[in-house]
Design a protein around this motif. Structure first.
Motif, PDB file in Angstrom:
ATOM      1  N   SER A 190     -65.338  44.098  34.275  1.00  0.00           N
ATOM      2  CA  SER A 190     -65.257  44.135  35.802  1.00  0.00           C
ATOM      3  C   SER A 190     -63.682  43.485  36.145  1.00  0.00           C
ATOM      4  O   SER A 190     -63.026  42.870  35.022  1.00  0.00           O
ATOM      5  CB  SER A 190     -66.174  43.262  36.482  1.00  0.00           C
ATOM      6  OG  SER A 190     -66.078  41.958  35.799  1.00  0.00           O
ATOM      7  N   ARG A 191     -63.059  43.721  37.112  1.00  0.00           N
ATOM      8  CA  ARG A 191     -61.787  43.208  37.353  1.00  0.00           C
ATOM      9  C   ARG A 191     -61.712  41.958  37.417  1.00  0.00           C
ATOM     10  O   ARG A 191     -62.526  41.209  37.880  1.00  0.00           O
ATOM     11  CB  ARG A 191     -61.466  43.829  38.695  1.00  0.00           C
ATOM     12  CG  ARG A 191     -59.815  44.031  39.333  1.00  0.00           C
ATOM     13  CD  ARG A 191     -59.877  44.771  40.479  1.00  0.00           C
ATOM     14  NE  ARG A 191     -58.286  44.901  40.888  1.00  0.00           N
ATOM     15  CZ  ARG A 191     -57.629  43.982  41.597  1.00  0.00           C
ATOM     16  NH1 ARG A 191     -58.323  42.989  42.098  1.00  0.00           N
ATOM     17  NH2 ARG A 191     -56.447  44.247  41.919  1.00  0.00           N
ATOM     18  N   LEU A 192     -60.583  41.045  36.869  1.00  0.00           N
ATOM     19  CA  LEU A 192     -60.296  39.887  36.914  1.00  0.00           C
ATOM     20  C   LEU A 192     -58.851  39.558  37.343  1.00  0.00           C
ATOM     21  O   LEU A 192     -57.987  40.048  36.873  1.00  0.00           O
ATOM     22  CB  LEU A 192     -60.540  39.408  35.559  1.00  0.00           C
ATOM     23  CG  LEU A 192     -60.777  37.837  35.221  1.00  0.00           C
ATOM     24  CD1 LEU A 192     -62.036  37.202  35.935  1.00  0.00           C
ATOM     25  CD2 LEU A 192     -60.664  37.777  33.837  1.00  0.00           C
ATOM     26  N   GLN A 193     -58.841  38.657  38.470  1.00  0.00           N
ATOM     27  CA  GLN A 193     -57.442  38.122  38.822  1.00  0.00           C
ATOM     28  C   GLN A 193     -57.422  36.616  39.323  1.00  0.00           C
ATOM     29  O   GLN A 193     -58.457  36.235  39.990  1.00  0.00           O
ATOM     30  CB  GLN A 193     -57.088  39.206  40.023  1.00  0.00           C
ATOM     31  CG  GLN A 193     -55.920  38.812  40.505  1.00  0.00           C
ATOM     32  CD  GLN A 193     -55.256  39.908  41.729  1.00  0.00           C
ATOM     33  OE1 GLN A 193     -56.103  40.677  42.122  1.00  0.00           O
ATOM     34  NE2 GLN A 193     -53.894  39.967  41.983  1.00  0.00           N
ATOM     35  N   GLY A 194     -56.431  36.195  38.815  1.00  0.00           N
ATOM     36  CA  GLY A 194     -56.220  34.942  39.169  1.00  0.00           C
ATOM     37  C   GLY A 194     -55.416  34.574  40.549  1.00  0.00           C
ATOM     38  O   GLY A 194     -55.116  35.642  41.043  1.00  0.00           O
ATOM     39  N   PRO A 195     -55.013  33.477  40.852  1.00  0.00           N
ATOM     40  CA  PRO A 195     -55.404  32.265  40.124  1.00  0.00           C
ATOM     41  C   PRO A 195     -56.625  31.689  39.962  1.00  0.00           C
ATOM     42  O   PRO A 195     -57.464  32.227  40.974  1.00  0.00           O
ATOM     43  CB  PRO A 195     -54.489  31.320  40.763  1.00  0.00           C
ATOM     44  CG  PRO A 195     -54.325  31.753  42.230  1.00  0.00           C
ATOM     45  CD  PRO A 195     -54.479  33.121  41.925  1.00  0.00           C
ATOM     46  N   GLY A 196     -56.961  30.466  39.524  1.00  0.00           N
ATOM     47  CA  GLY A 196     -58.216  29.839  39.491  1.00  0.00           C
ATOM     48  C   GLY A 196     -59.359  30.482  38.511  1.00  0.00           C
ATOM     49  O   GLY A 196     -60.590  29.960  38.683  1.00  0.00           O
ATOM     50  N   VAL A 197     -59.000  31.394  37.838  1.00  0.00           N
ATOM     51  CA  VAL A 197     -59.995  31.992  36.746  1.00  0.00           C
ATOM     52  C   VAL A 197     -60.106  30.808  35.793  1.00  0.00           C
ATOM     53  O   VAL A 197     -59.229  30.392  35.195  1.00  0.00           O
ATOM     54  CB  VAL A 197     -59.248  33.229  35.978  1.00  0.00           C
ATOM     55  CG1 VAL A 197     -60.379  33.872  35.027  1.00  0.00           C
ATOM     56  CG2 VAL A 197     -59.315  34.362  37.261  1.00  0.00           C
ATOM     57  N   THR A 198     -61.670  30.711  35.385  1.00  0.00           N
ATOM     58  CA  THR A 198     -62.011  29.749  34.439  1.00  0.00           C
ATOM     59  C   THR A 198     -62.499  30.605  33.322  1.00  0.00           C
ATOM     60  O   THR A 198     -62.615  31.665  33.380  1.00  0.00           O
ATOM     61  CB  THR A 198     -63.333  28.960  35.125  1.00  0.00           C
ATOM     62  OG1 THR A 198     -64.332  29.721  35.264  1.00  0.00           O
ATOM     63  CG2 THR A 198     -62.755  28.102  36.197  1.00  0.00           C
ATOM     64  N   VAL A 199     -62.890  29.763  32.306  1.00  0.00           N
ATOM     65  CA  VAL A 199     -63.149  30.580  30.826  1.00  0.00           C
ATOM     66  C   VAL A 199     -64.633  30.988  31.445  1.00  0.00           C
ATOM     67  O   VAL A 199     -64.834  32.216  30.772  1.00  0.00           O
ATOM     68  CB  VAL A 199     -63.367  29.440  29.820  1.00  0.00           C
ATOM     69  CG1 VAL A 199     -64.126  29.849  28.565  1.00  0.00           C
ATOM     70  CG2 VAL A 199     -61.882  28.933  29.562  1.00  0.00           C
ATOM     71  N   SER A 200     -65.504  30.213  32.209  1.00  0.00           N
ATOM     72  CA  SER A 200     -66.732  31.038  32.318  1.00  0.00           C
ATOM     73  C   SER A 200     -66.460  32.308  33.079  1.00  0.00           C
ATOM     74  O   SER A 200     -67.373  33.403  33.007  1.00  0.00           O
ATOM     75  CB  SER A 200     -67.471  29.992  33.456  1.00  0.00           C
ATOM     76  OG  SER A 200     -67.833  28.858  32.547  1.00  0.00           O
ATOM     77  N   ASP A 201     -65.443  32.566  34.098  1.00  0.00           N
ATOM     78  CA  ASP A 201     -65.175  33.497  34.731  1.00  0.00           C
ATOM     79  C   ASP A 201     -65.001  34.801  33.934  1.00  0.00           C
ATOM     80  O   ASP A 201     -65.215  35.935  33.978  1.00  0.00           O
ATOM     81  CB  ASP A 201     -64.082  33.315  35.846  1.00  0.00           C
ATOM     82  CG  ASP A 201     -64.454  32.195  36.943  1.00  0.00           C
ATOM     83  OD1 ASP A 201     -65.555  32.422  37.256  1.00  0.00           O
ATOM     84  OD2 ASP A 201     -63.412  31.701  37.378  1.00  0.00           O
ATOM     85  N   ALA A 202     -63.768  34.316  32.963  1.00  0.00           N
ATOM     86  CA  ALA A 202     -63.467  35.363  32.066  1.00  0.00           C
ATOM     87  C   ALA A 202     -64.478  35.870  31.077  1.00  0.00           C
ATOM     88  O   ALA A 202     -64.698  37.027  31.057  1.00  0.00           O
ATOM     89  CB  ALA A 202     -62.630  34.717  31.158  1.00  0.00           C
ATOM     90  N   ARG A 203     -65.561  35.005  30.636  1.00  0.00           N
ATOM     91  CA  ARG A 203     -66.588  35.252  29.861  1.00  0.00           C
ATOM     92  C   ARG A 203     -67.667  36.481  30.773  1.00  0.00           C
ATOM     93  O   ARG A 203     -68.061  37.176  30.170  1.00  0.00           O
ATOM     94  CB  ARG A 203     -67.344  34.091  29.451  1.00  0.00           C
ATOM     95  CG  ARG A 203     -68.684  34.303  28.441  1.00  0.00           C
ATOM     96  CD  ARG A 203     -69.376  33.203  28.279  1.00  0.00           C
ATOM     97  NE  ARG A 203     -68.493  32.022  27.573  1.00  0.00           N
ATOM     98  CZ  ARG A 203     -68.160  32.278  26.203  1.00  0.00           C
ATOM     99  NH1 ARG A 203     -68.454  33.076  25.271  1.00  0.00           N
ATOM    100  NH2 ARG A 203     -67.279  31.204  25.723  1.00  0.00           N
ATOM    101  N   ALA A 204     -67.759  36.132  32.082  1.00  0.00           N
ATOM    102  CA  ALA A 204     -68.466  36.885  32.874  1.00  0.00           C
ATOM    103  C   ALA A 204     -68.068  38.011  32.984  1.00  0.00           C
ATOM    104  O   ALA A 204     -68.681  39.192  33.329  1.00  0.00           O
ATOM    105  CB  ALA A 204     -68.820  36.328  33.933  1.00  0.00           C
TER     106      ALA A 204
END
Length: 253
Positions: A106-120
């Motif tokens: 899935s698409r992922l864009q910061g700011p504020g991305v956590t390691v948990s967000d990245a894992r998901a």
């Protein structure tokens, strides 16, 4: 400067370090040059299919006097599959290194991305190698030089096999690299910034500050797990990863 690097990629003739002529060049200038070089390459019909993160190990950061990684896009023309034959003549001064690669679900864009967000956001994790190359004479690079030169990227080879991230603690993944059946180096996932998933979060936040997102289906190369190994025609490299499988590259004339 971007045009010089573009010509070096086309002709195989390296350029002098930009930082020799102007020692004041830093990361910001390097990324401006990189942005223009990417524009030139995309105009030729290439396509961005992911990103690579470099300088994720502490020894490499110390060598260049920095305290954070760098990044560059991965271009479709540079991606190979497992077992591929790669021409040594396509590079100037290539080296090979084993890396853990993620594919985004899935698409992922910061700011504020956590390691948990990245894992998901990760669809799967796999085995890969990166061929790093420098269009700068004798690898005489400082930070601005390597950033400008697409973070010294050459090519990527990746396995088609992906493991679910829920089944793997990528920090603990061990790796063995061999050349023609002889051990050349070993490594572990934690060499990549302490946690390869953390590399994805770092990249999403760093690119997010520039208005760029990591897209679904993109590859994320998370950095070398060992010292880069100079490679030559006639050699076969095998990188074996615990729980992720292996990747083979054959270097031909």
């Amino acid at each position: 400067m971007a045009e010089q690097l573009y010509e070096a990629r086309r002709t195989g003739v390296p350029v002098q370090p930009f930082t020799d002529a102007d020692p004041t060049l830093g990361a910001d200038e390097g990324y401006l040059i990189q942005q223009e070089l990417v524009r030139l390459l995309l105009a030729d019909g290439d396509r961005i299919v992911g990103h690579k993160v470099g300088l994720t190990s502490r020894p490499m950061q110390r060598m260049l006097g920095v305290d954070s990684p760098d990044f560059a896009p991965v271009l479709e023309s540079t991606v190979y599959s497992d077992g591929a034959e790669v021409s040594a003549g396509a590079f100037i001064q290539p080296k090979i290194e084993a890396e853990i690669v993620f594919v985004l679900g899935s698409r992922l864009q910061g700011p504020g991305v956590t390691v948990s967000d990245a894992r998901a956001a990760v669809a799967g994790v796999g085995a890969s190698v990166e061929i790093v190359d420098s269009r700068v004479v004798d690898w005489r690079i400082r930070l601005a030089d390597t950033i400008a030169d697409l973070a010294s990227s050459g090519a990527v080879a990746r396995s088609s096999r992906l493991a679910p991230l829920s089944d793997v603690d990528t920090r603990l993944v061990g790796m063995v690299m061999s050349r023609d059946g002889e051990l050349v180096d070993t490594g572990a996932g934690a060499a990549a910034l302490g946690d390869p998933v953390g590399v994805v979060a770092w990249l999403a936040n760093t690119l997010g500050a520039r208005g760029v997102a990591l897209e679904e289906g993109h590859l994320i190369m998370t950095g070398a797990l060992h010292a880069a190994v100079p490679m030559s025609a006639g050699e076969t490299y095998l990188a074996e990863f615990d729980r992720l499988g292996s990747i083979t590259v054959r270097v031909v004339d």
